[in-house]
Design a protein around this motif. Structure first.
Motif, PDB file in Angstrom:
ATOM      1  N   THR B 153       0.830  -1.203   0.000  1.00 52.11           N
ATOM      2  CA  THR B 153       0.000   0.000   0.000  1.00 52.11           C
ATOM      3  C   THR B 153       0.864   1.253   0.000  1.00 52.11           C
ATOM      4  OG1 THR B 153      -1.519  -1.297   1.360  1.00 52.11           O
ATOM      5  CG2 THR B 153      -2.038   1.023   1.068  1.00 52.11           C
ATOM      6  N   ALA B 154       1.953   1.210   0.785  1.00 59.03           N
ATOM      7  CA  ALA B 154       2.854   2.362   0.850  1.00 59.03           C
ATOM      8  C   ALA B 154       3.461   2.641  -0.513  1.00 59.03           C
ATOM      9  CB  ALA B 154       3.951   2.107   1.879  1.00 59.03           C
ATOM     10  N   LEU B 155       3.893   1.594  -1.184  1.00 59.54           N
ATOM     11  CA  LEU B 155       4.508   1.750  -2.501  1.00 59.54           C
ATOM     12  C   LEU B 155       3.512   2.355  -3.488  1.00 59.54           C
ATOM     13  CD1 LEU B 155       7.389   0.851  -3.178  1.00 59.54           C
ATOM     14  CD2 LEU B 155       6.421  -1.077  -4.428  1.00 59.54           C
ATOM     15  N   PHE B 156       2.298   1.852  -3.432  1.00 58.23           N
ATOM     16  CA  PHE B 156       1.240   2.331  -4.325  1.00 58.23           C
ATOM     17  C   PHE B 156       0.941   3.810  -4.073  1.00 58.23           C
ATOM     18  CE2 PHE B 156      -3.271   3.166  -5.064  1.00 58.23           C
ATOM     19  CZ  PHE B 156      -3.374   2.816  -6.397  1.00 58.23           C
ATOM     20  N   LEU B 157       0.814   4.196  -2.793  1.00 61.43           N
ATOM     21  CA  LEU B 157       0.474   5.583  -2.464  1.00 61.43           C
ATOM     22  C   LEU B 157       1.639   6.527  -2.758  1.00 61.43           C
ATOM     23  CD1 LEU B 157      -1.589   5.241   0.842  1.00 61.43           C
ATOM     24  CD2 LEU B 157      -2.406   5.608  -1.484  1.00 61.43           C
ATOM     25  N   LYS B 158       2.863   6.026  -2.564  1.00 59.06           N
ATOM     26  CA  LYS B 158       4.051   6.841  -2.834  1.00 59.06           C
ATOM     27  C   LYS B 158       4.023   7.324  -4.287  1.00 59.06           C
ATOM     28  CE  LYS B 158       9.049   6.114  -3.225  1.00 59.06           C
ATOM     29  NZ  LYS B 158       9.086   5.673  -4.637  1.00 59.06           N
ATOM     30  N   ASP B 159       3.790   6.396  -5.218  1.00 56.64           N
ATOM     31  CA  ASP B 159       3.717   6.773  -6.635  1.00 56.64           C
ATOM     32  C   ASP B 159       2.646   7.826  -6.867  1.00 56.64           C
ATOM     33  OD1 ASP B 159       5.719   5.075  -7.239  1.00 56.64           O
ATOM     34  OD2 ASP B 159       4.448   3.467  -8.038  1.00 56.64           O
ATOM     35  N   LEU B 160       1.507   7.564  -6.269  1.00 61.19           N
ATOM     36  CA  LEU B 160       0.359   8.450  -6.475  1.00 61.19           C
ATOM     37  C   LEU B 160       0.631   9.850  -5.928  1.00 61.19           C
ATOM     38  CD1 LEU B 160      -3.056   7.328  -6.692  1.00 61.19           C
ATOM     39  CD2 LEU B 160      -2.871   8.807  -4.702  1.00 61.19           C
ATOM     40  N   LEU B 161       1.277   9.915  -4.745  1.00 59.59           N
ATOM     41  CA  LEU B 161       1.472  11.211  -4.073  1.00 59.59           C
ATOM     42  C   LEU B 161       2.647  11.982  -4.655  1.00 59.59           C
ATOM     43  CD1 LEU B 161       0.843   9.907  -0.451  1.00 59.59           C
ATOM     44  CD2 LEU B 161      -0.619  11.505  -1.704  1.00 59.59           C
ATOM     45  N   GLU B 162       3.698  11.277  -5.037  1.00 58.12           N
ATOM     46  CA  GLU B 162       4.874  11.981  -5.558  1.00 58.12           C
ATOM     47  C   GLU B 162       4.561  12.667  -6.880  1.00 58.12           C
ATOM     48  OE1 GLU B 162       8.664   9.808  -3.393  1.00 58.12           O
ATOM     49  OE2 GLU B 162       8.078   9.134  -5.395  1.00 58.12           O
ATOM     50  N   ARG B 163       3.597  12.111  -7.603  1.00 58.46           N
ATOM     51  CA  ARG B 163       3.171  12.767  -8.836  1.00 58.46           C
ATOM     52  C   ARG B 163       2.566  14.140  -8.543  1.00 58.46           C
ATOM     53  NH1 ARG B 163      -0.652   8.832 -11.184  1.00 58.46           N
ATOM     54  NH2 ARG B 163       0.436   7.125 -10.129  1.00 58.46           N
ATOM     55  N   LYS B 164       2.092  14.336  -7.313  1.00 54.46           N
ATOM     56  CA  LYS B 164       1.510  15.617  -6.922  1.00 54.46           C
ATOM     57  C   LYS B 164       2.539  16.508  -6.224  1.00 54.46           C
ATOM     58  CE  LYS B 164      -2.970  13.384  -6.223  1.00 54.46           C
ATOM     59  NZ  LYS B 164      -3.853  13.870  -7.300  1.00 54.46           N
ATOM     60  N   ASN B 165       3.814  16.121  -6.320  1.00 54.12           N
ATOM     61  CA  ASN B 165       4.891  16.907  -5.706  1.00 54.12           C
ATOM     62  C   ASN B 165       4.769  17.091  -4.201  1.00 54.12           C
ATOM     63  OD1 ASN B 165       6.557  17.377  -7.948  1.00 54.12           O
ATOM     64  ND2 ASN B 165       5.049  18.875  -8.709  1.00 54.12           N
ATOM     65  N   ILE B 166       4.394  16.010  -3.520  1.00 53.00           N
ATOM     66  CA  ILE B 166       4.353  16.057  -2.053  1.00 53.00           C
ATOM     67  C   ILE B 166       5.473  15.147  -1.543  1.00 53.00           C
ATOM     68  CG2 ILE B 166       2.964  15.570   0.000  1.00 53.00           C
ATOM     69  CD1 ILE B 166       0.484  15.792  -1.880  1.00 53.00           C
ATOM     70  N   LEU B 167       6.164  15.598  -0.471  1.00 50.77           N
ATOM     71  CA  LEU B 167       7.190  14.758   0.129  1.00 50.77           C
ATOM     72  C   LEU B 167       6.518  13.583   0.835  1.00 50.77           C
ATOM     73  CD1 LEU B 167      10.144  14.235   1.110  1.00 50.77           C
ATOM     74  CD2 LEU B 167       9.579  15.663   3.102  1.00 50.77           C
ATOM     75  N   VAL B 168       6.905  12.362   0.461  1.00 49.75           N
ATOM     76  CA  VAL B 168       6.304  11.174   1.075  1.00 49.75           C
ATOM     77  C   VAL B 168       7.339  10.480   1.948  1.00 49.75           C
ATOM     78  CG1 VAL B 168       5.161   8.971   0.649  1.00 49.75           C
ATOM     79  CG2 VAL B 168       4.807  10.871  -0.921  1.00 49.75           C
ATOM     80  N   THR B 169       7.016  10.265   3.210  1.00 47.69           N
ATOM     81  CA  THR B 169       7.954   9.577   4.110  1.00 47.69           C
ATOM     82  C   THR B 169       7.296   8.346   4.720  1.00 47.69           C
ATOM     83  OG1 THR B 169       7.244  10.999   5.929  1.00 47.69           O
ATOM     84  CG2 THR B 169       9.229  11.665   4.759  1.00 47.69           C
ATOM     85  N   ARG B 170       8.114   7.427   5.224  1.00 44.53           N
ATOM     86  CA  ARG B 170       7.601   6.254   5.945  1.00 44.53           C
ATOM     87  C   ARG B 170       8.257   6.169   7.305  1.00 44.53           C
ATOM     88  NH1 ARG B 170       6.960   0.555   3.287  1.00 44.53           N
ATOM     89  NH2 ARG B 170       5.711   0.371   5.188  1.00 44.53           N
ATOM     90  N   LEU B 171       7.689   5.381   8.206  1.00 46.35           N
ATOM     91  CA  LEU B 171       8.294   5.187   9.517  1.00 46.35           C
ATOM     92  C   LEU B 171       9.643   4.490   9.335  1.00 46.35           C
ATOM     93  CD1 LEU B 171       5.208   3.979  11.590  1.00 46.35           C
ATOM     94  CD2 LEU B 171       6.134   6.273  11.383  1.00 46.35           C
ATOM     95  N   ALA B 172      10.618   4.882  10.144  1.00 46.64           N
ATOM     96  CA  ALA B 172      11.949   4.288  10.040  1.00 46.64           C
ATOM     97  C   ALA B 172      11.916   2.825  10.460  1.00 46.64           C
ATOM     98  CB  ALA B 172      12.921   5.057  10.923  1.00 46.64           C
ATOM     99  N   LEU B 173      12.711   2.008   9.793  1.00 49.60           N
ATOM    100  CA  LEU B 173      12.886   0.616  10.195  1.00 49.60           C
ATOM    101  C   LEU B 173      14.178   0.510  10.995  1.00 49.60           C
ATOM    102  CD1 LEU B 173      11.964  -1.068   6.807  1.00 49.60           C
ATOM    103  CD2 LEU B 173      10.585  -1.081   8.881  1.00 49.60           C
ATOM    104  N   GLY B 174      14.213  -0.299  12.027  1.00 49.25           N
ATOM    105  CA  GLY B 174      15.421  -0.465  12.830  1.00 49.25           C
ATOM    106  C   GLY B 174      15.139  -1.277  14.067  1.00 49.25           C
ATOM    107  N   MET B 175      16.071  -1.237  15.019  1.00 51.55           N
ATOM    108  CA  MET B 175      15.909  -2.004  16.254  1.00 51.55           C
ATOM    109  C   MET B 175      14.838  -1.384  17.143  1.00 51.55           C
ATOM    110  SD  MET B 175      19.814  -2.531  17.533  1.00 51.55           S
ATOM    111  CE  MET B 175      19.336  -3.531  18.943  1.00 51.55           C
ATOM    112  N   PRO B 176      13.914  -2.173  17.668  1.00 47.08           N
ATOM    113  CA  PRO B 176      13.011  -1.649  18.690  1.00 47.08           C
ATOM    114  C   PRO B 176      13.822  -1.353  19.958  1.00 47.08           C
ATOM    115  CG  PRO B 176      12.260  -3.796  17.879  1.00 47.08           C
ATOM    116  CD  PRO B 176      13.656  -3.597  17.387  1.00 47.08           C
TER     117      PRO B 176
END
Lengths: 198, 198
Positions: B153-176
């Motif tokens: 879903t994130a990948l799909f929305l990223k494409d959709l949103l970046e076309r509108k020139n909005i910065l798209v970010t995701r939660l960082a992955l790492g050690m809890p």
């Protein structure tokens, strides 16, 4: 700190009363309920409203039943010289489903638990003693959990019953079927070794 | 095979609809409910009966609320240039409780899941697109679970949103926090290594 709407908070408190349900699980349950269809919710409330009147506890053995006659107390169909004593009505079904027991049942009102302040006076012993006098018993099987409370109650009842010259037995301890030695605790393994069979 | 009274069987079927509840757990829940006091049962049915009318889903962001005004949609109190997109109304509270996010929220109607036949047409994209047009957005945070569905879903929305020139970010992955290297899976550890910080 954002808090959930009040009705959800109440629902979460209620779900936490279910066995093994902590805060996180209760929250997931509550949010799941929101997404249920109205028909499921109605079905749920109907069941809850009717459960008190639909079920009765058998006055003789303590089993639950939805008919006036307890399905487990008919001495014409069952072996009345054999009595299985259990801690909860649910355990009756577990024993029944092995299909190798056809005796009578008696459900204790809980187990002895010094930590929770439950002594012998809470076990409803008069009911059990009356039961033992009425049945032509040859053997009593104590089918409690293999826990501290189960062991304490079994020990207590064993003394009480053996004084009446009844053979008292307990469920065998040993390896569960399908288990691997690697994962077995030492206590269970010792029991399995000591009770080895040819 | 002895079977439970009918009302209990129905209750067990219903409990199994809760997330993570299998047959054994549902049976324990049902037998626990039998032992509840009448007042608890009444409290439970009252809550279930009222939950539909007491809670509303915000038409703008999809949050649940027990008042007419959504507590998360007031643009005077919150940063309307920042939008956090989530998979469920529950996640809003999880993000709120970090206390470091003060933007707007938007709850998707589920996530993409090819296995469950949920494609883009089920995500209610028109509502999201309308939202994006209304807000003076600078950044969109995609706060989905780190699962196959979340990633898709994130990948799909990223494409959709970046076309509108909005910065798209995701939660960082790492050690809890509080985790030990020993128990970390390789995927997480690789991400933590690659995103190491001075």
């Amino acid at each position: 700190m954002a808090s959930y709407p009040e009705i959800l908070q109440k629902l979460i408190i209620l779900f936490r009363k279910l066995p093994g349900v902590g805060r996180k699980t209760a929250e997931r349950f509550a949010f799941q309920i929101i997404s249920w269809q109205k028909s499921d919710i109605t079905f749920f409330t109907d069941l809850l409203q009717n459960i008190g009147s639909a079920l009765t506890f058998c006055k003789t053995c303590g089993a639950i039943s939805d008919s006036t006659a307890c399905p487990f107390c008919d001495e014409r169909l069952r072996n009345s010289s054999l009595l299985c004593i259990l801690a909860s009505p649910k355990d009756i079904y577990t024993i029944e489903n092995t299909r190798i027991f056809n005796g009578m049942y008696h459900v204790m009102k809980g187990l002895l638990s010094p930590l929770d302040n439950r002594g012998p006076e809470e076990l409803n012993l008069p009911a059990l003693e009356k039961r033992i006098e009425t049945l032509p018993l040859k053997e009593v099987i104590l089918a409690f959990d293999s826990t501290l409370e189960g062991d304490a109650t079994a020990l207590f009842l064993k003394d009480l019953l053996e004084r009446k010259n009844i053979l008292v037995t307990r469920l065998a301890l040993g390896m569960p079927i399908g288990s691997s030695l690697d994962y077995l605790d030492e206590g269970t393994l010792s029991k399995a070794l000591a009770s080895r069979r040819p």
